[in-house]
Design a protein around this motif. Structure first.
Motif, PDB file in Angstrom:
ATOM      1  N   MET A   1     -33.217  -5.863 -54.362  1.00  0.00           N
ATOM      2  CA  MET A   1     -34.225  -6.870 -54.712  1.00  0.00           C
ATOM      3  C   MET A   1     -34.818  -7.436 -53.430  1.00  0.00           C
ATOM      4  SD  MET A   1     -33.830 -10.365 -56.993  1.00  0.00           S
ATOM      5  CE  MET A   1     -33.729  -9.431 -58.519  1.00  0.00           C
ATOM      6  N   ASP A   2     -36.107  -7.751 -53.433  1.00  0.00           N
ATOM      7  CA  ASP A   2     -36.773  -8.300 -52.265  1.00  0.00           C
ATOM      8  C   ASP A   2     -36.218  -9.676 -51.915  1.00  0.00           C
ATOM      9  OD1 ASP A   2     -38.357  -6.073 -52.120  1.00  0.00           O
ATOM     10  OD2 ASP A   2     -40.007  -6.964 -53.255  1.00  0.00           O
ATOM     11  N   ARG A   3     -36.389 -10.023 -50.638  1.00  0.00           N
ATOM     12  CA  ARG A   3     -35.937 -11.339 -50.189  1.00  0.00           C
ATOM     13  C   ARG A   3     -36.767 -12.434 -50.846  1.00  0.00           C
ATOM     14  NH1 ARG A   3     -33.060 -12.731 -45.797  1.00  0.00           N
ATOM     15  NH2 ARG A   3     -33.396 -10.680 -44.817  1.00  0.00           N
ATOM     16  N   ILE A   4     -36.133 -13.509 -51.263  1.00  0.00           N
ATOM     17  CA  ILE A   4     -36.825 -14.667 -51.826  1.00  0.00           C
ATOM     18  C   ILE A   4     -37.462 -15.449 -50.690  1.00  0.00           C
ATOM     19  CG2 ILE A   4     -36.533 -16.838 -53.085  1.00  0.00           C
ATOM     20  CD1 ILE A   4     -34.239 -15.529 -54.589  1.00  0.00           C
ATOM     21  N   ASP A   5     -38.732 -15.724 -50.819  1.00  0.00           N
ATOM     22  CA  ASP A   5     -39.442 -16.481 -49.804  1.00  0.00           C
ATOM     23  C   ASP A   5     -38.837 -17.887 -49.678  1.00  0.00           C
ATOM     24  OD1 ASP A   5     -42.012 -18.563 -49.556  1.00  0.00           O
ATOM     25  OD2 ASP A   5     -42.029 -16.903 -48.128  1.00  0.00           O
ATOM     26  N   ALA A   6     -38.763 -18.389 -48.450  1.00  0.00           N
ATOM     27  CA  ALA A   6     -38.138 -19.697 -48.218  1.00  0.00           C
ATOM     28  C   ALA A   6     -38.866 -20.815 -48.955  1.00  0.00           C
ATOM     29  CB  ALA A   6     -38.091 -19.989 -46.719  1.00  0.00           C
ATOM     30  N   LYS A   7     -40.186 -20.782 -48.964  1.00  0.00           N
ATOM     31  CA  LYS A   7     -40.947 -21.829 -49.662  1.00  0.00           C
ATOM     32  C   LYS A   7     -40.708 -21.754 -51.165  1.00  0.00           C
ATOM     33  CE  LYS A   7     -45.106 -22.881 -48.424  1.00  0.00           C
ATOM     34  NZ  LYS A   7     -46.540 -22.821 -48.039  1.00  0.00           N
ATOM     35  N   THR A   8     -40.597 -20.533 -51.693  1.00  0.00           N
ATOM     36  CA  THR A   8     -40.318 -20.379 -53.122  1.00  0.00           C
ATOM     37  C   THR A   8     -38.954 -20.960 -53.471  1.00  0.00           C
ATOM     38  OG1 THR A   8     -41.670 -18.372 -53.216  1.00  0.00           O
ATOM     39  CG2 THR A   8     -40.087 -18.716 -54.999  1.00  0.00           C
ATOM     40  N   LEU A   9     -37.970 -20.676 -52.632  1.00  0.00           N
ATOM     41  CA  LEU A   9     -36.631 -21.196 -52.891  1.00  0.00           C
ATOM     42  C   LEU A   9     -36.604 -22.714 -52.766  1.00  0.00           C
ATOM     43  CD1 LEU A   9     -33.682 -20.812 -53.506  1.00  0.00           C
ATOM     44  CD2 LEU A   9     -33.267 -20.275 -51.099  1.00  0.00           C
ATOM     45  N   ALA A  10     -37.313 -23.256 -51.782  1.00  0.00           N
ATOM     46  CA  ALA A  10     -37.379 -24.711 -51.634  1.00  0.00           C
ATOM     47  C   ALA A  10     -37.956 -25.353 -52.883  1.00  0.00           C
ATOM     48  CB  ALA A  10     -38.197 -25.086 -50.406  1.00  0.00           C
ATOM     49  N   GLY A  11     -38.999 -24.742 -53.446  1.00  0.00           N
ATOM     50  CA  GLY A  11     -39.578 -25.272 -54.679  1.00  0.00           C
ATOM     51  C   GLY A  11     -38.636 -25.162 -55.850  1.00  0.00           C
ATOM     52  N   LEU A  12     -37.853 -24.088 -55.889  1.00  0.00           N
ATOM     53  CA  LEU A  12     -36.886 -23.908 -56.975  1.00  0.00           C
ATOM     54  C   LEU A  12     -35.789 -24.961 -56.915  1.00  0.00           C
ATOM     55  CD1 LEU A  12     -35.683 -22.138 -59.282  1.00  0.00           C
ATOM     56  CD2 LEU A  12     -34.526 -20.826 -57.501  1.00  0.00           C
ATOM     57  N   LEU A  13     -35.362 -25.296 -55.719  1.00  0.00           N
ATOM     58  CA  LEU A  13     -34.278 -26.278 -55.574  1.00  0.00           C
ATOM     59  C   LEU A  13     -34.747 -27.686 -55.878  1.00  0.00           C
ATOM     60  CD1 LEU A  13     -32.560 -24.973 -52.309  1.00  0.00           C
ATOM     61  CD2 LEU A  13     -31.899 -24.558 -54.685  1.00  0.00           C
TER      62      LEU A  13
END
Length: 481
Positions: A1-13
């Motif tokens: 699976m591709d790496r999760i973008d840092a900004k995407t993960l920040a928004g998820l958290l």
């Protein structure tokens, strides 16, 4: 699976920070996301450096958080792959981590669920209830209950008397309307969602202004549609971009011509005519959300008043009377209104009749209510603008024509990163990335000025403290860039 973008993960958290060491709070938030399958097995987490930048924390904080997850068997470190989410034997269902699932408006809705008293949340721009509301509620209880309770209460199209009154308001404003064209909804958001269900299908496209309101984008994506962004100029949606979007045969165009959210822009009459002409030429229906202006008259005519265009006009009492009065409506061609009513019947069988009866009592007073509301908003706008000019002079914004917010540019700063830091200083903000997924407005934030004066004072004080922490060399008296 591709790496999760840092900004995407920040928004998820979302609002992950809590009392105690930051690395433990971050590890707990990541653990919850993994256990709820929001971060599925095999997902590659961002590098420590990238995630630290997105969350505005030190790299050592992320390293320590990843170490905790690794010790608990939740992630693996693989050479050449970085940190990868491990397979777990049993996962909880989405939402079990306490987070609202998916969508661009997730963090906005999350704040409504969390109810943290220590936060000043800017995710909504609602004001306290109008003083006229109590009189209307009392009049309904005193005079209207017998007739209302004689009815079974199922009115998918809405209370007939309210639909007639709304039709009369539009007609007196120069837009001839009959009650059959009105559907009463549980707020403007429901009206938008219902129209999306009628016009959009998986794989279709919908034209939206950029920036736009995240909840609308979510409604369109939930219907399976892909948004086509159209930028704004000083008169509204840019004609060249709108014409190009029309050539792609979209199923719907969604616009906020009267006090656009978040920019506060008022679309000019000439621009409305040209937009309507292009939509009519290509056979594309327009949904115009005018819920930020509930004063009939005194503004440019709705786009629906232009000839030949198929237009649905959305209105609401939330911004002028009270957000807790979940009362909205739409005006549409009769056949469209009938289709919307059928969808609404499946959702809730009709909005609450008591709320509709209160709205009916308020409609004749709406000009006076709006005048009082506007006077208060002007004063609060001036207060916020003055505080920002004094405490945060490098921030920029275009004075809004109306509405409830400033659309502020942070010079040289990713607003999503600043939002992480601001939350740790007690302010929850909406960054531009949530309102324009294309990335054009990543340096912007939306600042509502609907709050009482003491809250506005405290708000700017907290924002200034967070800004200084982000940019410690900023001077309180520096000049605008």
């Amino acid at each position: 699976m591709d790496r999760i973008d840092a900004k995407t993960l920040a928004g998820l958290l979302g609002g992950w920070a809590a009392d105690g060491p930051l690395y433990r709070a971050l590890a707990a938030a990541l653990r919850s996301a993994i256990e709820a399958d929001s971060l599925p097995p095999g997902a590659r987490l961002p590098s420590e450096r990238d995630l630290a930048a997105a969350l505005v924390v030190s790299r050592s904080t992320v390293v320590a958080a990843y170490d905790e997850l690794r010790a608990g068997g939740l992630v693996d470190s693989r050479r050449g792959s970085g940190t990868v989410v491990a397979a777990l034997p049993a996962l909880r269902r989405p939402g079990a981590d306490g987070r609202v699932p998916g969508g661009t408006a997730t963090s906005i809705i999350q704040s409504l669920v969390d109810e943290r008293a220590d936060l000043i949340t800017l995710n909504s721009a609602g004001a306290p209830a109008s003083e006229w509301l109590a009189d209307a509620v009392a009049a309904v209880a005193r005079e209207d209950l017998p007739a209302l309770t004689a009815d079974a209460g199922y009115q998918p199209r809405g209370l007939p008397a309210l639909r007639s009154a709304l039709a009369d308001c539009y007609t007196s404003d120069g837009l001839p309307t009959v009650p059959e064209q009105i559907v009463v909804t549980t707020g403007a958001t429901q009206a938008i969602s219902l129209v999306a269900q009628v016009f959009l299908r998986r794989g279709s496209t919908v034209v939206v202004e950029t920036p736009s309101w995240p909840g609308c984008l979510d409604a369109f994506r939930a219907a399976g549609a892909d948004p086509i962004g159209v930028p704004l100029d000083d008169e509204g949606a840019r004609i060249d971009a709108f014409a190009a979007a029309m050539s792609r045969s979209p199923s719907l165009a969604f616009l906020m011509p009267t006090f656009h959210n978040p920019t506060g822009m008022l679309m000019s009459p000439a621009r409305r005519r040209r937009i309507a002409s292009l939509a009519a030429e290509h056979g594309v229906p327009i949904m115009e959300d005018n819920s930020y202006d509930t004063l009939f008259g005194g503004r440019p005519a709705p786009i629906a008043a232009e000839p030949d265009v198929e237009a649905i006009t959305v209105g609401s009492l939330a911004k002028t009377v009270w957000p807790g009065l979940r009362l909205g409506w739409l005006r549409a061609p009769v056949e469209v209104a009938e289709r919307v009513a059928r969808h609404k019947a499946l959702v809730d069988l009709g909005s609450p009749l008591l709320d509709q009866a209160v709205a009916l009592r308020l409609l004749p007073r709406l000009p006076a209510i709006t005048e009082e509301h506007t006077t208060a908003l002007h004063a609060r706008h001036d207060q916020l603008a003055g505080l920002l000019a004094d405490r945060l002079p490098s921030w920029r914004w275009r004075p809004p024509d109306g509405g409830t917010s400033l659309w502020v540019e942070l010079p040289g700063v990713d607003a999503a990163a600043f939002a992480q830091l601001a939350r740790r200083h007690g302010v929850e903000i909406v960054p531009g990335a949530a309102m324009d997924p294309d990335g054009t407005h990543d340096s912007y934030i939306r600042l509502p000025f609907t709050y009482p004066p003491p809250i506005l004072d405290e708000l700017v004080d907290r924002l200034a403290t967070a800004w200084k922490a982000l940019r410690p060399n900023n001077s309180r008296h520096s000049t605008r860039d």
